[in-house]
Design a protein around this motif. Structure first.
Motif, PDB file in Angstrom:
ATOM      1  N   ARG A 172       1.024  -1.322   0.208  1.00 14.15           N
ATOM      2  CA  ARG A 172       0.082  -0.372   0.105  1.00 14.15           C
ATOM      3  C   ARG A 172       0.692   1.584   0.120  1.00 14.15           C
ATOM      4  O   ARG A 172       0.335   2.123  -0.502  1.00 14.15           O
ATOM      5  N   ARG A 175       1.948   2.162  -3.457  1.00 15.55           N
ATOM      6  CA  ARG A 175       1.010   2.348  -4.328  1.00 15.55           C
ATOM      7  C   ARG A 175       1.047   4.038  -4.037  1.00 15.55           C
ATOM      8  O   ARG A 175       1.141   4.788  -4.492  1.00 15.55           O
ATOM      9  N   ARG A 176       1.071   3.946  -3.006  1.00 14.46           N
ATOM     10  CA  ARG A 176       1.022   5.956  -2.497  1.00 14.46           C
ATOM     11  C   ARG A 176       1.882   6.725  -2.850  1.00 14.46           C
ATOM     12  O   ARG A 176       2.425   7.485  -3.535  1.00 14.46           O
ATOM     13  N   GLU A 177       3.451   6.310  -2.742  1.00 13.13           N
ATOM     14  CA  GLU A 177       4.811   6.464  -3.102  1.00 13.13           C
ATOM     15  C   GLU A 177       4.187   7.002  -4.735  1.00 13.13           C
ATOM     16  O   GLU A 177       5.048   7.635  -5.557  1.00 13.13           O
ATOM     17  N   VAL A 372      -4.629   3.715  -8.623  1.00 12.04           N
ATOM     18  CA  VAL A 372      -5.743   4.417  -7.584  1.00 12.04           C
ATOM     19  C   VAL A 372      -6.285   2.923  -7.319  1.00 12.04           C
ATOM     20  O   VAL A 372      -6.513   2.646  -6.296  1.00 12.04           O
ATOM     21  N   LEU A 375      -4.563   0.393  -5.226  1.00  9.53           N
ATOM     22  CA  LEU A 375      -4.268   0.639  -4.461  1.00  9.53           C
ATOM     23  C   LEU A 375      -5.871   0.573  -3.749  1.00  9.53           C
ATOM     24  O   LEU A 375      -5.888   0.010  -1.731  1.00  9.53           O
ATOM     25  N   ASP A 379      -5.923  -1.711  -0.011  1.00 11.83           N
ATOM     26  CA  ASP A 379      -6.453  -0.972   1.065  1.00 11.83           C
ATOM     27  C   ASP A 379      -7.816  -1.972   1.363  1.00 11.83           C
ATOM     28  O   ASP A 379      -8.277  -2.733   2.650  1.00 11.83           O
TER      29      ASP A 379
END
Length: 404
Positions: A172, A175-177, A372, A375, A379
């Motif tokens: 996760r 993916r955010r990075e 997105v 992610l 999540d």
């Protein structure tokens, strides 16, 4: 599988100890973990560091050791209960009086498993309901913390569960990075193509628009369970419109409603409140929607300026956002009026260059959208794994193999 056995937290720990307060900041001192250093997801944020003098009396007693669990016992009601597993740094560290340092009996509970369980309680709102509140502050007492009943598995399974949750959590984070890096890439493309600050003529935004307006007041009476979508300021993000909970209106058939109905290619700009300055282009699927009084509609003359180019420029920290910040009025309730918006100076490169930029960033956005979606799936997986882990169903039907 039968329900997990639960033990009081007080029976699983060797020590629960608060840190110390220190108003001094010594650049050569020891790093002290404070509230802003622990993220809501249980990570560590080292972007802001406070260091306490090495001569402080509590320094030796309050050092952090790998395997310690830091519980944020005092914070705002929404943030109290954040939990950090301390894996160590390349330097020594201590912690503030807003935390309880938990040292566990590792023959009974794995500290990483405990930190994951406490984080799950935080996500579930348990600590918000347990805390005692004052004005803008809340605390979970040591007694209430120790009275929590922790679901226990054999140690080897605790360790395995914690490792699997760590693995998914790391995915996760990556993916955010990646999403953030793609934002940076889009900005880099803009800078490389348009040499912000020079190289292209600039003109007032008002001269590039066929319409500048905003929603009217009193739309609440038109709310309904179906009808046209109603776009509020909270729906306008930076370079995207993301509607979580859709609001619908049955708009009246009058000039006021027609004035505030958006078209594909309009640029929406939030002009009042805490969300001021967010900007996004209206996609085709939102054509015909209406906007609230907090959202301005900018309708570009597309022979002069493309909406995607305008939206992106207005979102740039060193471009439109500087002008928005400089021009807005009011302290407690900031805002922008139409005259101020019309005065924004906008660079005007050739339409062919604008179109090339839009095409290049479209590819970036497609890749970003893929991340997105990934992610969101991660999540969902993480939430499912947490629930199964701490409800005792994780091991049913050999699901451990599937999750790994």
């Amino acid at each position: 599988m039968s329900e997990l056995k639960r033990r009081l937290l007080k029976d699983l720990v060797l020590e629960v100890k608060p840190g110390f307060a220190c108003g001094e900041n010594d650049p050569n001192g020891v790093f002290q973990v404070r509230m802003n250093n622990v993220t809501k997801s249980g990570g560590i944020d080292l972007s802001k560091q406070r260091r306490v003098p090495r001569s402080h009396l509590r320094l030796e007693k309050d050092k952090l050791l790998p395997g310690d669990v830091l519980f944020n016992a005092t914070n705002s009601p929404d943030l109290v209960g954040k939990t950090l597993f301390w894996s160590g740094l390349n330097e020594e560290a201590v912690y503030s009086n807003h935390f309880q340092r938990i040292r566990v009996d590792e023959e009974k509970v794995d500290p990483k498993y405990l930190s994951r369980w406490l984080a799950y309680q935080f996500d579930s709102g348990v600590f918000r309901s347990l805390c005692k509140r004052w004005v803008n502050q809340a605390t979970v007492s040591k007694e209430r913390l120790l009275a929590l009943r922790v679901p226990l598995l054999p140690l080897v399974k605790q360790e395995r569960l914690a490792a699997i949750l760590d693995q998914v959590d790391m995915l996760r984070l990556k993916r955010r990075e990646a999403i953030a890096l793609l934002d940076d890439l889009a900005q880099s493309i803009f800078i490389s193509m348009f040499d912000v600050g020079g190289g292209h003529p600039a003109a007032p935004l008002g001269e590039q628009l066929s319409l500048i307006t905003s929603g009217g007041r009193g739309w609440a009476k038109y709310y309904s369970d179906s009808g046209s979508i109603f776009i509020r300021s909270l729906d306008v993000r930076m370079n995207s419109i993301e509607i979580g909970e859709v609001a619908y209106v049955h708009a009246p058939d009058n000039a006021e409603a027609r004035r505030t109905r958006v078209e594909c290619g309009d640029v929406l700009l939030t002009i009042t409140g805490s969300r001021i300055g967010r900007v996004a282009t209206v996609p085709g699927n939102l054509s015909g929607a209406y906007v609230s009084q907090h959202v301005a509609i900018l309708r570009p003359v597309q022979e002069k300026i493309l909406p995607e180019f305008l939206s992106f420029y207005l979102s740039m920290p060193f471009g439109g956002q500087v002008q928005i910040s400089n021009m807005q009025y009011g302290q407690t309730k900031p805002g922008l009026n139409f005259k101020q918006v019309a005065k924004f100076m906008i660079p005007l490169p050739e339409i062919s260059l604008q179109r090339e930029f839009v095409e290049r960033t479209l590819q970036v956005r497609k890749l970003q959208a893929s991340h997105v979606r990934s992610l969101a799936a991660l999540d969902q997986l993480f939430a499912s794994l947490q629930h199964r882990a701490f409800s005792g169903t994780f091991w049913d039907h050999e699901t451990i193999g599937e999750a790994a």
